[in-house]
Design a protein around this motif. Structure first.
Motif, PDB file in Angstrom:
ATOM      1  N   PRO A  22       0.929  -1.279  -0.044  1.00 19.45           N
ATOM      2  CA  PRO A  22      -0.106   0.207  -0.047  1.00 19.45           C
ATOM      3  C   PRO A  22       0.878   1.088   0.027  1.00 19.45           C
ATOM      4  N   CYS A  23       0.215   2.290  -0.400  1.00 14.77           N
ATOM      5  CA  CYS A  23       1.085   3.625  -0.295  1.00 14.77           C
ATOM      6  C   CYS A  23       1.737   3.878   0.761  1.00 14.77           C
ATOM      7  N   SER A  24       2.845   4.427   0.770  1.00 19.68           N
ATOM      8  CA  SER A  24       3.788   4.806   1.902  1.00 19.68           C
ATOM      9  C   SER A  24       3.187   6.176   2.579  1.00 19.68           C
ATOM     10  N   GLY A  25       2.481   6.768   1.652  1.00 18.43           N
ATOM     11  CA  GLY A  25       2.081   8.120   2.163  1.00 18.43           C
ATOM     12  C   GLY A  25       0.638   7.914   2.920  1.00 18.43           C
ATOM     13  N   CYS A  26      -0.198   7.010   2.110  1.00 18.63           N
ATOM     14  CA  CYS A  26      -1.685   7.335   2.706  1.00 18.63           C
ATOM     15  C   CYS A  26      -2.299   5.877   2.891  1.00 18.63           C
ATOM     16  N   THR A  27      -1.394   4.868   2.690  1.00 20.57           N
ATOM     17  CA  THR A  27      -2.076   3.516   2.781  1.00 20.57           C
ATOM     18  C   THR A  27      -2.913   3.063   1.813  1.00 20.57           C
TER      19      THR A  27
ATOM     20  N   LYS B 115       4.415   4.646  -4.183  1.00 22.99           N
ATOM     21  CA  LYS B 115       3.420   5.862  -3.708  1.00 22.99           C
ATOM     22  C   LYS B 115       2.240   5.914  -4.766  1.00 22.99           C
ATOM     23  N   CYS B 116       1.124   6.200  -4.264  1.00 26.75           N
ATOM     24  CA  CYS B 116       0.218   6.363  -5.136  1.00 26.75           C
ATOM     25  C   CYS B 116       0.078   7.779  -5.735  1.00 26.75           C
ATOM     26  N   VAL B 117      -0.724   7.751  -6.691  1.00 23.86           N
ATOM     27  CA  VAL B 117      -0.987   9.066  -7.591  1.00 23.86           C
ATOM     28  C   VAL B 117      -0.918  10.374  -6.930  1.00 23.86           C
ATOM     29  N   HIS B 118      -1.617  10.410  -5.840  1.00 20.29           N
ATOM     30  CA  HIS B 118      -1.725  11.648  -4.929  1.00 20.29           C
ATOM     31  C   HIS B 118      -0.749  11.860  -4.235  1.00 20.29           C
ATOM     32  N   CYS B 119       0.153  11.037  -3.770  1.00 19.75           N
ATOM     33  CA  CYS B 119       1.557  11.000  -2.786  1.00 19.75           C
ATOM     34  C   CYS B 119       2.725  11.184  -3.533  1.00 19.75           C
ATOM     35  N   VAL B 120       2.759  11.081  -4.893  1.00 16.92           N
ATOM     36  CA  VAL B 120       4.074  10.928  -5.329  1.00 16.92           C
ATOM     37  C   VAL B 120       4.628  12.308  -5.605  1.00 16.92           C
TER      38      VAL B 120
HETATM   39 ZN   LIG Z   1      -0.997   7.611  -1.494  1.00 13.14          ZN
END
Ligand SMILES: [Zn+2]
Ligand SMILES: [Zn+2]
Length: 596
Positions: free
Chosen positions: A415-420, A442-447
């Motif tokens: 899962p995304c290391s920023g927002c899971t 990272k997901c598209v929002h957290c990159v």
């Molecule tokens: Zn994220």
């Protein structure tokens, strides 16, 4: 020598040839010469004598691909004018994407007749000449064609698209590109002129954002990124972005997300997109989110890879200067028709793998296939896999390699290391490749933007396009071309600006003739030397033939008179001329077109 050894020695020979771009260029030219020689040899062999009419290879042929205009799109004034201008001025303009015109240089004349008719015309009139000459084939046009002023102003002004401006400057542009890193990868990217010809988006186009503020010259270490987009039909767009996958050279996913389009989805086109209504439930990621993520992810010397990449970039509403299109660089069938092999066929032929099977469609897999194809092409060299470079079709282009068994161990998605949140799209395709590779952390929002590297140039500045100047008077094109001249036989009081009439561009007004018949006769008798004839006929002003009224004299029918007129006008053009007739009523407009 054993077959395997032979192949190995051949391969090393070929590898040597492609050791430097200079030898690659040399090889390419030799291959082109060989291809020409082969062509001339094969054309001297007698053709099958089945058809009664001898096939004339030099005869112009016009084919319209209306589906390329998009669903429910009707040809408007500007689109129609572009087609007509292209037949007149040819290569100095960009070819309309929705037409195929073979031997357009051999079109001696373009005759355009606009016939203004009453509302009931299409219900009550059966025009024998039109039906016979055009074999009852016609196309309904956009309702704006009814606007005479818009119509004639469009005809008299040649539109300059950004792509067209780029083409004009392509030589200068290419010089800019040549000073970029001289590495073999750069030999495979589309030239600026090719990007323009293929309708790639350019910086400065409305709603298009660049992938980077500044770009860096290519170097041997410039990385490839393969991109594939899935599109759905929405209330606002025919191809709205709904999923995007980006794959790196190690075949790992670096971006994979569903996207909520602006309008409401009217068709999921699941068969092609792999997108279902259920998948889109709760998706909130927007196109702007994706654009930001792409800008953050790509380094300034990224080379984008894809198949028919212009459609992906158009869906992303983004522009990028370094593009490799495997649909362009690879072609194992005869590419004389200009057609592209599908990604599915290229993958089967060159990679020995099946994609887009009955199990469904996944954009990771398409991006993966395009990446593998681009890597193969770069490894094998310029000539490889393209028949137009003299490359010969062999059955086992992939070296007889069969599909490797997929790994059995599924790499679990972190899962995304920023927002899971999940970082990849849950794939619905059975045993899809996307499940066996690493996903992004990272997901598209957290990159976030990685190391900021200063680029060398701003693409838009380099292109230096004049974004406000969108048209150029037809006069300027006539002046440039020694051979062309235009007869304007329409009511020019509709024009916003009158051209300076001269030998090149002549005006003929019906008001200066004693009768409508004499006006038409004059046009017909003088058109012989004109490359373009723009004529407008008011059906109401056409005299009925003497015998068309019945005995009581009450019937006023001038259809026969119009038939005779059209026959006379078409008869006055030379062979191979393009005849375009537009019948326009206040609510319906139709187009007939044919090579005489
Ligand atoms: Zn994220
Ligand atoms: Zn998949």
């Amino acid at each position: 020598m054993a077959k395997r050894e032979l192949r190995r020695s051949l391969k090393s020979e070929i590898d040597n040839l492609f050791a430097s771009p200079e030898t690659a260029e040399n090889e390419f030219q030799q291959a082109t010469k060989r291809q020409k020689r082969d062509d001339s040899e094969s054309s001297s062999t007698p053709k099958s004598s089945g058809s009664s009419q001898p096939f004339d290879p030099n005869r112009p042929r016009v084919t319209l691909h209306l589906n390329r205009l998009g669903n429910s799109f009707r040809i408007d004034c500007e689109t129609l004018a572009h087609f007509i201008h292209y037949t007149l001025f040819g290569n100095s303009l960009m070819k309309p994407r929705w037409t195929a015109i073979a031997n357009h240089r051999n079109i001696p004349q373009t005759l355009v007749i606009r016939i203004n008719v009453q509302e009931d015309f299409f219900m009550t009139t059966n025009l024998k000449f039109l039906n016979d000459f055009f074999e009852r084939r016609w196309i309904e046009l956009d309702s704006e064609i009814s606007d005479r002023s818009l119509f004639w102003n469009s005809m008299m002004n040649v539109r300059l698209t950004l792509q067209e401006q780029v083409r004009r400057k392509s030589e200068k542009m290419q010089k800019t590109f040549d000073i970029l890193g001289k590495h073999d990868k750069s030999n495979f990217i589309l030239t600026t002129a090719q990007l323009a010809d293929r309708g790639f988006p350019f910086p400065g186009e409305e709603g298009i954002v660049p992938t980077k503020r500044r770009y860096k010259k290519l170097s041997p270490s410039s990385p490839l990124f393969s991109v594939d987009c899935e599109m759905c039909e929405t209330t606002t767009a025919n191809r709205a972005l709904t999923r995007i996958s980006i794959v790196d050279e190690e075949q790992n996913t670096i971006l994979d997300t569903l996207v909520k389009p602006d309008g409401d989805i009217t068709d999921y086109v699941t068969r092609y997109s792999g997108i279902t209504e259920k998948m889109m439930e709760g998706v909130t990621t927007t196109l702007a989110d994706v654009q930001k993520a792409v800008q953050n992810l790509l380094p300034p010397d990224a080379i984008l890879v894809g198949h028919s990449l212009e459609f992906d970039l158009r869906a992303m509403r983004m522009t990028h200067p370094f593009c490799i299109d495997v649909g362009h660089t690879l072609n194992y069938t005869n590419s004389a028709s200009g057609g592209r092999n599908s990604l599915k066929n290229l993958s089967e032929f060159f990679l020995g793998v099946q994609i887009q099977t009955k199990f469904g469609h996944c954009s990771y897999e398409d991006a993966w296939a395009a990446m593998r194809l681009a890597q193969l092409k770069i490894e094998k060299g310029l000539m490889f896999g393209n028949t137009s470079f003299g490359w010969k079709y062999t059955r086992d282009a992939n070296g007889g390699v069969v599909e490797e068994a997929l790994q059995t161990e599924v790499v679990s998605t972190v899962p995304c290391s920023g927002c899971t949140q999940p970082t990849v799209v849950g794939c619905t395709v059975l045993n899809c490749r996307c499940r066996f590779v690493n996903g992004p952390s990272k997901c598209v929002h957290c990159v976030k933007l990685g190391e900021s590297i200063e680029g060398d140039f701003d693409w838009q500045d380099t292109l230096d396009l004049d974004l406000d100047k969108t048209t150029s008077p037809i006069e300027s094109y006539l002046k440039k071309d020694k051979m062309t001249s235009l007869m304007c036989a329409f009511d020019n009081s509709f024009l916003d600006k009158l051209p300076t009439f001269s030998k090149k561009i002549r005006s003929k007004q019906s008001s200066s003739f004693p009768s409508y018949d004499s006006f038409i006769n004059s046009v017909a008798s003088e058109m012989l030397n004109d490359s373009g004839i723009f004529l407008e006929i008011e059906k109401e002003r056409v005299e009925p033939l003497e015998d068309s009224a019945d005995e009581t004299g009450e019937v006023f029918d001038n259809s026969e008179g119009l038939n005779t007129m059209l026959e006379k006008l078409v008869g006055a053009t030379t062979r191979n001329s393009l005849v375009i007739i537009i019948v326009s009523s206040p609510s319906k407009n139709i187009l007939f077109n044919r090579i005489k």
